[in-house]
Motif scaffolding. Structure first.
Motif, PDB file in Angstrom:
ATOM      1  N   ARG A  19       0.875  -1.213  -0.071  1.00  0.00           N
ATOM      2  CA  ARG A  19      -0.061  -0.134  -0.050  1.00  0.00           C
ATOM      3  C   ARG A  19       0.812   1.222  -0.080  1.00  0.00           C
ATOM      4  O   ARG A  19       1.358   1.985   1.146  1.00  0.00           O
ATOM      5  N   GLY A  20       1.291   1.748  -1.210  1.00  0.00           N
ATOM      6  CA  GLY A  20       1.989   2.797  -1.370  1.00  0.00           C
ATOM      7  C   GLY A  20       3.287   2.391  -2.334  1.00  0.00           C
ATOM      8  O   GLY A  20       3.703   3.355  -3.204  1.00  0.00           O
ATOM      9  N   ASN A  21       3.697   1.430  -2.459  1.00  0.00           N
ATOM     10  CA  ASN A  21       4.659   0.647  -3.240  1.00  0.00           C
ATOM     11  C   ASN A  21       5.831   1.543  -3.587  1.00  0.00           C
ATOM     12  O   ASN A  21       6.207   2.274  -4.549  1.00  0.00           O
ATOM     13  N   PRO A  22       6.843   1.969  -2.601  1.00  0.00           N
ATOM     14  CA  PRO A  22       6.814   0.796  -1.369  1.00  0.00           C
ATOM     15  C   PRO A  22       5.937   1.683  -0.409  1.00  0.00           C
ATOM     16  O   PRO A  22       5.754   2.867   0.067  1.00  0.00           O
ATOM     17  N   GLY A  23       5.500   0.701   0.490  1.00  0.00           N
ATOM     18  CA  GLY A  23       4.674   1.085   1.760  1.00  0.00           C
ATOM     19  C   GLY A  23       4.125  -0.157   2.529  1.00  0.00           C
ATOM     20  O   GLY A  23       5.026  -1.200   2.574  1.00  0.00           O
ATOM     21  N   VAL A  24       3.086  -0.320   3.181  1.00  0.00           N
ATOM     22  CA  VAL A  24       2.874  -1.380   4.090  1.00  0.00           C
ATOM     23  C   VAL A  24       2.729  -2.457   3.054  1.00  0.00           C
ATOM     24  O   VAL A  24       1.640  -2.633   2.315  1.00  0.00           O
ATOM     25  N   ALA A  25       3.271  -3.564   3.324  1.00  0.00           N
ATOM     26  CA  ALA A  25       3.477  -4.839   2.468  1.00  0.00           C
ATOM     27  C   ALA A  25       3.379  -5.978   3.190  1.00  0.00           C
ATOM     28  O   ALA A  25       3.224  -6.121   4.220  1.00  0.00           O
ATOM     29  N   GLY A  26       2.691  -7.039   2.434  1.00  0.00           N
ATOM     30  CA  GLY A  26       2.537  -8.299   2.906  1.00  0.00           C
ATOM     31  C   GLY A  26       2.074  -9.235   1.847  1.00  0.00           C
ATOM     32  O   GLY A  26       2.097  -9.053   0.563  1.00  0.00           O
ATOM     33  N   TYR A  27       2.208 -10.506   2.217  1.00  0.00           N
ATOM     34  CA  TYR A  27       2.044 -11.774   1.136  1.00  0.00           C
ATOM     35  C   TYR A  27       0.941 -12.777   1.745  1.00  0.00           C
ATOM     36  O   TYR A  27       0.974 -12.702   2.902  1.00  0.00           O
ATOM     37  N   GLY A  28       0.435 -13.318   0.717  1.00  0.00           N
ATOM     38  CA  GLY A  28      -0.392 -14.383   0.839  1.00  0.00           C
ATOM     39  C   GLY A  28      -0.036 -15.661   0.037  1.00  0.00           C
ATOM     40  O   GLY A  28       0.224 -15.523  -1.071  1.00  0.00           O
ATOM     41  N   ALA A  29      -0.081 -16.711   0.522  1.00  0.00           N
ATOM     42  CA  ALA A  29       0.276 -17.785  -0.233  1.00  0.00           C
ATOM     43  C   ALA A  29      -0.566 -19.041   0.469  1.00  0.00           C
ATOM     44  O   ALA A  29      -0.833 -19.105   1.588  1.00  0.00           O
ATOM     45  N   LEU A  30      -0.922 -20.077  -0.471  1.00  0.00           N
ATOM     46  CA  LEU A  30      -1.466 -21.249  -0.061  1.00  0.00           C
ATOM     47  C   LEU A  30      -1.070 -22.416  -1.126  1.00  0.00           C
ATOM     48  O   LEU A  30      -0.644 -22.200  -1.895  1.00  0.00           O
ATOM     49  N   VAL A  31      -1.289 -23.375  -0.473  1.00  0.00           N
ATOM     50  CA  VAL A  31      -0.915 -24.892  -1.357  1.00  0.00           C
ATOM     51  C   VAL A  31      -2.243 -25.657  -1.230  1.00  0.00           C
ATOM     52  O   VAL A  31      -2.971 -25.831  -0.250  1.00  0.00           O
ATOM     53  N   ARG A  32      -2.543 -25.917  -2.631  1.00  0.00           N
ATOM     54  CA  ARG A  32      -3.815 -26.682  -2.801  1.00  0.00           C
ATOM     55  C   ARG A  32      -3.575 -28.075  -3.401  1.00  0.00           C
ATOM     56  O   ARG A  32      -2.734 -28.027  -4.354  1.00  0.00           O
ATOM     57  N   ASP A  33      -4.417 -29.004  -3.205  1.00  0.00           N
ATOM     58  CA  ASP A  33      -4.685 -30.227  -3.887  1.00  0.00           C
ATOM     59  C   ASP A  33      -5.608 -30.020  -4.939  1.00  0.00           C
ATOM     60  O   ASP A  33      -6.650 -29.934  -4.730  1.00  0.00           O
ATOM     61  N   PRO A  34      -4.855 -29.996  -6.255  1.00  0.00           N
ATOM     62  CA  PRO A  34      -5.846 -29.793  -7.527  1.00  0.00           C
ATOM     63  C   PRO A  34      -6.992 -30.786  -7.769  1.00  0.00           C
ATOM     64  O   PRO A  34      -7.925 -30.769  -8.300  1.00  0.00           O
ATOM     65  N   ALA A  35      -6.803 -32.054  -7.172  1.00  0.00           N
ATOM     66  CA  ALA A  35      -7.696 -33.193  -7.161  1.00  0.00           C
ATOM     67  C   ALA A  35      -9.150 -32.847  -6.723  1.00  0.00           C
ATOM     68  O   ALA A  35      -9.854 -33.307  -7.209  1.00  0.00           O
ATOM     69  N   SER A  36      -8.769 -32.158  -5.622  1.00  0.00           N
ATOM     70  CA  SER A  36     -10.161 -31.806  -4.657  1.00  0.00           C
ATOM     71  C   SER A  36     -10.303 -30.632  -4.624  1.00  0.00           C
ATOM     72  O   SER A  36     -11.464 -30.118  -4.263  1.00  0.00           O
ATOM     73  N   GLY A  37      -9.311 -29.658  -5.078  1.00  0.00           N
ATOM     74  CA  GLY A  37      -9.657 -28.219  -4.817  1.00  0.00           C
ATOM     75  C   GLY A  37      -9.372 -27.715  -3.380  1.00  0.00           C
ATOM     76  O   GLY A  37      -9.593 -26.757  -2.885  1.00  0.00           O
ATOM     77  N   ARG A  38      -8.890 -28.790  -2.439  1.00  0.00           N
ATOM     78  CA  ARG A  38      -8.927 -28.298  -1.207  1.00  0.00           C
ATOM     79  C   ARG A  38      -7.624 -27.645  -0.730  1.00  0.00           C
ATOM     80  O   ARG A  38      -6.625 -27.931  -1.296  1.00  0.00           O
ATOM     81  N   VAL A  39      -7.766 -26.834   0.222  1.00  0.00           N
ATOM     82  CA  VAL A  39      -6.520 -26.023   0.659  1.00  0.00           C
ATOM     83  C   VAL A  39      -5.739 -26.965   1.676  1.00  0.00           C
ATOM     84  O   VAL A  39      -6.552 -27.250   2.661  1.00  0.00           O
ATOM     85  N   LEU A  40      -4.601 -27.111   1.569  1.00  0.00           N
ATOM     86  CA  LEU A  40      -3.728 -27.822   2.483  1.00  0.00           C
ATOM     87  C   LEU A  40      -3.113 -26.979   3.436  1.00  0.00           C
ATOM     88  O   LEU A  40      -3.171 -27.091   4.970  1.00  0.00           O
ATOM     89  N   ILE A  41      -2.529 -25.937   3.174  1.00  0.00           N
ATOM     90  CA  ILE A  41      -1.820 -24.958   3.943  1.00  0.00           C
ATOM     91  C   ILE A  41      -1.993 -23.309   3.339  1.00  0.00           C
ATOM     92  O   ILE A  41      -2.243 -23.227   2.217  1.00  0.00           O
ATOM     93  N   GLU A  42      -2.175 -22.474   4.212  1.00  0.00           N
ATOM     94  CA  GLU A  42      -2.372 -21.223   4.035  1.00  0.00           C
ATOM     95  C   GLU A  42      -1.525 -20.279   4.755  1.00  0.00           C
ATOM     96  O   GLU A  42      -1.283 -20.604   6.086  1.00  0.00           O
ATOM     97  N   MET A  43      -0.971 -19.376   4.338  1.00  0.00           N
ATOM     98  CA  MET A  43      -0.018 -18.277   5.206  1.00  0.00           C
ATOM     99  C   MET A  43      -0.112 -16.988   4.667  1.00  0.00           C
ATOM    100  O   MET A  43      -0.507 -16.756   3.483  1.00  0.00           O
ATOM    101  N   ALA A  44      -0.074 -16.051   5.636  1.00  0.00           N
ATOM    102  CA  ALA A  44       0.211 -14.714   5.308  1.00  0.00           C
ATOM    103  C   ALA A  44       1.146 -14.036   6.263  1.00  0.00           C
ATOM    104  O   ALA A  44       1.332 -14.539   7.394  1.00  0.00           O
ATOM    105  N   GLU A  45       1.793 -12.977   5.754  1.00  0.00           N
ATOM    106  CA  GLU A  45       2.951 -12.357   6.766  1.00  0.00           C
ATOM    107  C   GLU A  45       3.137 -11.199   6.286  1.00  0.00           C
ATOM    108  O   GLU A  45       3.054 -10.843   5.135  1.00  0.00           O
ATOM    109  N   PRO A  46       3.012 -10.149   7.275  1.00  0.00           N
ATOM    110  CA  PRO A  46       3.515  -8.647   6.844  1.00  0.00           C
ATOM    111  C   PRO A  46       4.764  -8.581   6.715  1.00  0.00           C
ATOM    112  O   PRO A  46       5.754  -9.158   7.357  1.00  0.00           O
ATOM    113  N   LEU A  47       5.374  -7.841   5.943  1.00  0.00           N
ATOM    114  CA  LEU A  47       6.737  -7.538   5.492  1.00  0.00           C
ATOM    115  C   LEU A  47       7.164  -5.962   5.621  1.00  0.00           C
ATOM    116  O   LEU A  47       8.255  -5.688   5.303  1.00  0.00           O
ATOM    117  N   GLY A  48       6.463  -5.344   6.646  1.00  0.00           N
ATOM    118  CA  GLY A  48       7.021  -3.897   6.764  1.00  0.00           C
ATOM    119  C   GLY A  48       6.955  -3.046   5.637  1.00  0.00           C
ATOM    120  O   GLY A  48       5.688  -3.145   4.736  1.00  0.00           O
TER     121      GLY A  48
END
Length: 335
Positions: A26-55
């Motif tokens: 938000r600002g680029n550069p600005g308040v930043a963060g990422y999101g990620a997940l791992v999905r099983d494509p056979a079922s569409g099911r999310v196995l792991i999800e993550m988010a982390e602020p980056l300053g």
């Protein structure tokens, strides 16, 4: 790197996984963060999800950080899988596919880290490919990155099933965007993290290594940055505990800014999520980035904690996510 959690496969079978990653600023550069997940494509099911602020970071650094989190999750889950990394960042997809050059130093460092993780997956028998998707098809990762920019730190392990189990359990799947989904966290092992500040002179290396070996034994993981003396310490410790050091720019403590390095904190939180005994050889800024995260030290007090070159600091993280500093700035081995 700690051994990945894998399931026994039938000969010729190969697990497939999908990474969905996003990052924002938000600002680029600005308040930043990422999101990620791992999905099983056979079922569409999310196995792991993550988010982390980056300053304060750029959008592109946040995008790469999301990819790195997804790749690390795959390494822990099943590095022998065939992986498709899907992102709405054309830049990251084209650069990681080798079609576009990487000019910015921060992105070059992160891209090299991502390629090292891809190589680790390849060495385990897996593969990684990259696919651009439009933003409207990346809504789950986008929502997680917005959570991160709002200051939320998330690591949820929702399911651990392989493709052969997915169909049998499909009736229990939950929509990735559902607000009713329970935040089910896996029972990770506690983390015992020994932070080693890089010594100033080569003569101190054997003293530091000896002190480390009095505290950890065989089976410990060793991570380090690419500083020459850091590498020397890490390799000597690794040779004694039977571990090849993982060299990562995330532990260098060289991100822009004068206070906490959010890339170091990201690496620390990744270790906390999976547990084990880890020796991390890093800079003073790297040590303080972890300590101030655990202690929730206000930004203006970042440099107020004393640590000396070659000193040892220990952090413990328990199964419930609570953490404590066991000791700081241990230097008697240098006397």
């Amino acid at each position: 790197m700690s051994p990945a959690t894998t399931r026994a496969k039938q000969p010729g079978s190969r697990r497939r996984l999908v990474i969905e990653a996003d990052g924002g600023s938000r600002g680029n550069p600005g308040v930043a963060g990422y999101g990620a997940l791992v999905r099983d494509p056979a079922s569409g099911r999310v196995l792991i999800e993550m988010a982390e602020p980056l300053g304060k970071q750029s959008n592109n650094v946040a995008e790469y950080s999301g990819l790195l989190a997804g790749l690390r999750a795959v390494v822990d889950l099943d590095p022998s899988a065939d992986v498709v990394a899907r992102m709405d960042s054309k830049l990251v997809v084209e650069q990681m596919s080798g079609r576009w050059k990487i000019k910015h130093e921060d992105m070059r460092r992160l891209a090299l880290e991502a390629r090292d993780l891809c190589a680790e997956i390849g060495d385990a028998g897996g593969s990684v490919s990259f696919e651009w998707i439009p933003r409207e098809k990346n809504k789950a990762a986008d929502a997680l990155s917005n959570d991160a920019m709002d200051g939320k730190s998330i690591h949820r392990v929702l399911h651990d099933v392989d493709a052969n189990d997915a169909a049998a359990q499909a009736d229990s799947a939950v929509s990735p965007g559902s607000q009713e989904r329970a935040d089910v966290v896996a029972h990770h092992k506690p983390l015992r993290l020994l932070l080693v500040q890089v010594p100033l002179v080569e003569a101190a290396v054997p003293l530091v290594v000896g002190a480390v070996l009095r505290l950890v034994g065989s089976g410990a993981e060793v991570v380090t940055c690419d500083e020459p003396l850091a590498l020397e310490v890490a390799r000597a410790v690794g040779a004694e505990v039977g571990a090849e050091p993982t060299v990562s720019g995330l532990w260098a403590g060289r991100a822009p800014g004068e206070d906490a390095d959010e890339t170091v904190r990201t690496a620390y939180r990744s270790l906390a999520a999976r547990g084990g005994t880890v020796v991390a050889v890093t800079s003073r800024r790297g040590v303080l980035s972890v300590l101030t995260d655990v202690l929730e030290t206000p930004g203006p007090r970042f440099w107020a904690i004393a640590t000396a070159p070659g000193s040892l600091t220990a952090v413990e993280v328990w199964e419930d996510g609570s953490s404590a500093v066991a000791f700081t700035n241990r230097t008697e081995h240098l006397a």
